[in-house]
Scaffold this active site. Structure first.
Site, PDB file in Angstrom:
ATOM      1  N   ARG B  51      -6.621   5.969  -4.516  1.00  0.00           N
ATOM      2  CA  ARG B  51      -6.394   6.330  -3.177  1.00  0.00           C
ATOM      3  C   ARG B  51      -5.824   5.397  -2.139  1.00  0.00           C
ATOM      4  O   ARG B  51      -4.935   5.854  -1.456  1.00  0.00           O
ATOM      5  CB  ARG B  51      -7.928   6.335  -2.487  1.00  0.00           C
ATOM      6  CG  ARG B  51      -8.244   7.834  -1.699  1.00  0.00           C
ATOM      7  CD  ARG B  51      -9.946   7.875  -1.724  1.00  0.00           C
ATOM      8  NE  ARG B  51     -10.301   7.420  -3.023  1.00  0.00           N
ATOM      9  CZ  ARG B  51     -10.126   8.507  -4.194  1.00  0.00           C
ATOM     10  NH1 ARG B  51      -9.861   9.698  -3.686  1.00  0.00           N
ATOM     11  NH2 ARG B  51     -10.700   8.087  -5.196  1.00  0.00           N
ATOM     12  N   THR B  52      -6.199   4.222  -2.009  1.00  0.00           N
ATOM     13  CA  THR B  52      -5.698   3.299  -1.202  1.00  0.00           C
ATOM     14  C   THR B  52      -4.170   3.274  -1.284  1.00  0.00           C
ATOM     15  O   THR B  52      -3.345   3.284  -0.367  1.00  0.00           O
ATOM     16  CB  THR B  52      -6.511   1.991  -1.160  1.00  0.00           C
ATOM     17  OG1 THR B  52      -7.882   2.376  -1.095  1.00  0.00           O
ATOM     18  CG2 THR B  52      -6.065   1.025   0.147  1.00  0.00           C
ATOM     19  N   LYS B  80       2.025 -13.638 -15.589  1.00  0.00           N
ATOM     20  CA  LYS B  80       2.482 -14.958 -16.290  1.00  0.00           C
ATOM     21  C   LYS B  80       1.931 -16.149 -15.365  1.00  0.00           C
ATOM     22  O   LYS B  80       2.486 -17.194 -16.019  1.00  0.00           O
ATOM     23  CB  LYS B  80       4.193 -14.903 -15.920  1.00  0.00           C
ATOM     24  CG  LYS B  80       4.630 -13.685 -16.798  1.00  0.00           C
ATOM     25  CD  LYS B  80       6.106 -13.377 -16.316  1.00  0.00           C
ATOM     26  CE  LYS B  80       6.815 -12.399 -16.533  1.00  0.00           C
ATOM     27  NZ  LYS B  80       8.005 -11.902 -15.735  1.00  0.00           N
ATOM     28  N   ARG B 101      -3.885  -5.513  -2.694  1.00  0.00           N
ATOM     29  CA  ARG B 101      -5.334  -5.461  -2.981  1.00  0.00           C
ATOM     30  C   ARG B 101      -5.480  -6.366  -4.109  1.00  0.00           C
ATOM     31  O   ARG B 101      -4.572  -6.612  -4.902  1.00  0.00           O
ATOM     32  CB  ARG B 101      -5.724  -3.998  -3.699  1.00  0.00           C
ATOM     33  CG  ARG B 101      -7.015  -4.048  -4.361  1.00  0.00           C
ATOM     34  CD  ARG B 101      -7.606  -2.567  -4.596  1.00  0.00           C
ATOM     35  NE  ARG B 101      -7.972  -2.220  -3.442  1.00  0.00           N
ATOM     36  CZ  ARG B 101      -8.552  -0.828  -3.460  1.00  0.00           C
ATOM     37  NH1 ARG B 101      -8.929  -0.493  -4.639  1.00  0.00           N
ATOM     38  NH2 ARG B 101      -9.076  -0.410  -2.472  1.00  0.00           N
ATOM     39  N   HIS B 129     -12.393  -4.637   3.261  1.00  0.00           N
ATOM     40  CA  HIS B 129     -11.534  -3.466   3.220  1.00  0.00           C
ATOM     41  C   HIS B 129     -11.310  -2.726   4.341  1.00  0.00           C
ATOM     42  O   HIS B 129     -11.683  -1.737   4.730  1.00  0.00           O
ATOM     43  CB  HIS B 129     -12.144  -2.353   2.042  1.00  0.00           C
ATOM     44  CG  HIS B 129     -11.280  -1.421   1.522  1.00  0.00           C
ATOM     45  ND1 HIS B 129     -10.008  -1.211   1.905  1.00  0.00           N
ATOM     46  CD2 HIS B 129     -11.532  -0.458   0.609  1.00  0.00           C
ATOM     47  CE1 HIS B 129      -9.311  -0.144   1.276  1.00  0.00           C
ATOM     48  NE2 HIS B 129     -10.343   0.189   0.642  1.00  0.00           N
TER      49      HIS B 129
END
Lengths: 149, 306
Positions: B51-52, B80, B101, B129
């Site tokens: 969604r985000t 890495k 995120r 958030h």
């Protein structure tokens, strides 16, 4: 009592809780300084029973003593100039602590990001609460002490 | 240059302007269709999100801009061992704005400290958030007509639920807002929310375990999912995951104008039979999420809106 000579310019940190002097030595990064440092452990004290003392011979603008306010604000800081005590510094809680304590939150970015400084901010001066700048986890003094034992 | 790390980065007045802009976008989408022509957003998603990420991408595309990025840590240089600081320095050369995120709390803040482009926190672990909060605020203001004088029930995982923490922090700034915190003992709000946010702002709140007890008093019920990824122990997750299920029978206890919000995805905590209830606002919330992210991109890129 053991005798350690007087200093001409520098600091005498007195009334350190017995056993805490080495922690302070490291937190003030005295090991990095090229100057004369005397650590007296378990000195007799009428007030405390036993105490530690640190004497540092260095220019008085060389050390940032704010961190002492976080470690123990009962420490007496005597500033010495020309062989005399010129000031007794009042310790207060620093607004920010950098790389002295570590964030214990396993979800915090400090747990993986290379060379990221551990920064704690004083969020509540009344309750003496510090929180990690990144994850806002509260610094738990008791937990830290337990781990150091 | 501004970043968005927490909903508190905007003052109440700035937030009002942002929500006004989002409402105008909703009404006049054509006016905004080319305002970001030639601009790029980098969506740096170190943990899965549907969604985000799609919402940010849709928002930038609706503004005429382009999108680049990755959708899991495995498909980025993080696999890495590249640091967040190095990644953002590199991405700053490719994009005009970035949404990040990350499972580690504070990662977007670290990125913002070295970035030369605006960084938006799109969720950092169990911490914040903020764009979900902007979405929630826009939904509440648009459907309720106000952000003050509300009794808000927050239900489910209040411990690790970052949407809940961010929403509380944003709403304590409005007058006469009170909270009912509905959670099992193990998933109560963290102490910093209770002490530094609710108590420090002298807000009325009560903590209850039973949802039925809270429902009759609420203007708004904010349901949350118990998130498997926040638990270190699978056994604890299984014990907690179906603690609350909002169904038709429970909705009968709620006022007729109570809204039900949910940051989604939903698992079992809202029965699908509630979806057709006019009070269920969680799918409208998704649409508001795109409008508010469009408004945020325009604001952080300082694009002039005529």
């Amino acid at each position: 009592m053991l005798n350690v000579g007087a200093i001409n310019e520098g600091f005498v940190l007195d009334h350190i809780k017995a056993g805490k002097s080495m922690t302070i030595y490291h937190n003030l990064r005295l090991d990095k300084l090229d100057c004369c440092v005397a650590i007296i452990k378990n000195a007799r004290s009428s007030k405390m029973g036993k105490k530690d003392i640190i004497k540092v011979e260095c220019p008085i603008d060389m050390l940032d003593l704010d961190i002492l306010g976080f470690i123990d604000h009962n420490i007496t800081v005597n500033i010495i100039k020309d062989g005399e005590i010129c000031e007794k510094k009042q310790l207060k809680l620093p607004k920010q602590i950098v790389d002295v304590i570590k964030c214990r939150n396993p979800r915090c970015i400090t747990s993986i990001e290379q060379e990221l400084k551990h920064v704690f901010i004083l969020t509540d001066p009344e309750k003496e609460i510090y929180r990690c700048k990144y994850c806002e986890e509260k610094y738990d003094d008791r937990r830290d002490k337990k781990d150091r034992r | 240059m501004r970043h968005l790390m927490s909903p508190l980065d905007f003052s109440v007045e700035e937030l009002d302007r942002l929500l006004d802009l989002a409402n105008d976008i909703e009404k006049n989408p054509d006016k905004y269709a080319h305002l970001c022509d030639g601009k790029r957003i980098a969506t740096l998603f170190y943990e899965p999100s549907t969604r985000t990420r799609l919402s940010f991408e849709a928002a930038m595309m609706n503004l005429g801009g382009k999108v680049l990025g990755f959708s899991s840590a495995n498909s980025s240089s993080a696999a890495k061992g590249e640091s967040v600081s190095d990644t953002i320095r590199m991405v700053s050369c490719y994009a005009d704005i970035c949404a990040m995120r990350h499972p580690k709390e504070g990662a977007p803040l670290v990125a913002s400290m070295v970035s030369s482009i605006p960084v938006i926190n799109a969720g950092d672990g169990g911490h914040q958030h903020p764009t979900q909060t902007l979405t929630d605020l826009l939904t509440i203001r648009s459907l309720k007509g106000r952000l003050d004088n509300l009794t808000i029930g927050l239900c489910g995982d209040l411990k690790f639920g970052r949407t809940v923490h961010s929403l509380i922090e944003a709403l304590v700034r409005y007058d006469n807002v009170s909270f009912v915190l509905i959670s099992p003992e193990e998933l109560r709000v963290p102490d910093y929310i209770r002490e530094d946010v609710l108590e420090a702002n002298h807000k009325n709140y009560r903590e209850v375990i039973r949802l039925e007890e809270a429902l009759p008093d609420l203007d708004l019920l904010y349901m949350t999912r118990v998130q498997r990824e926040r638990f270190f122990n699978e056994e604890d997750y299984i014990r907690m995951k179906d603690f609350y299920i909002l169904d038709k029978a429970k909705m009968e206890l709620a006022p007729e104008d109570m809204l039900v919000l949910h940051p989604l995805p939903r698992v079992n905590e809202i029965s699908t039979e509630v979806d057709n209830d006019p009070r269920a606002a969680y799918f409208k919330q998704v649409q508001y999420g795109v409008y508010v992210r469009m408004a945020l991109i325009l604001t952080l890129l300082e694009v002039k809106v005529c």
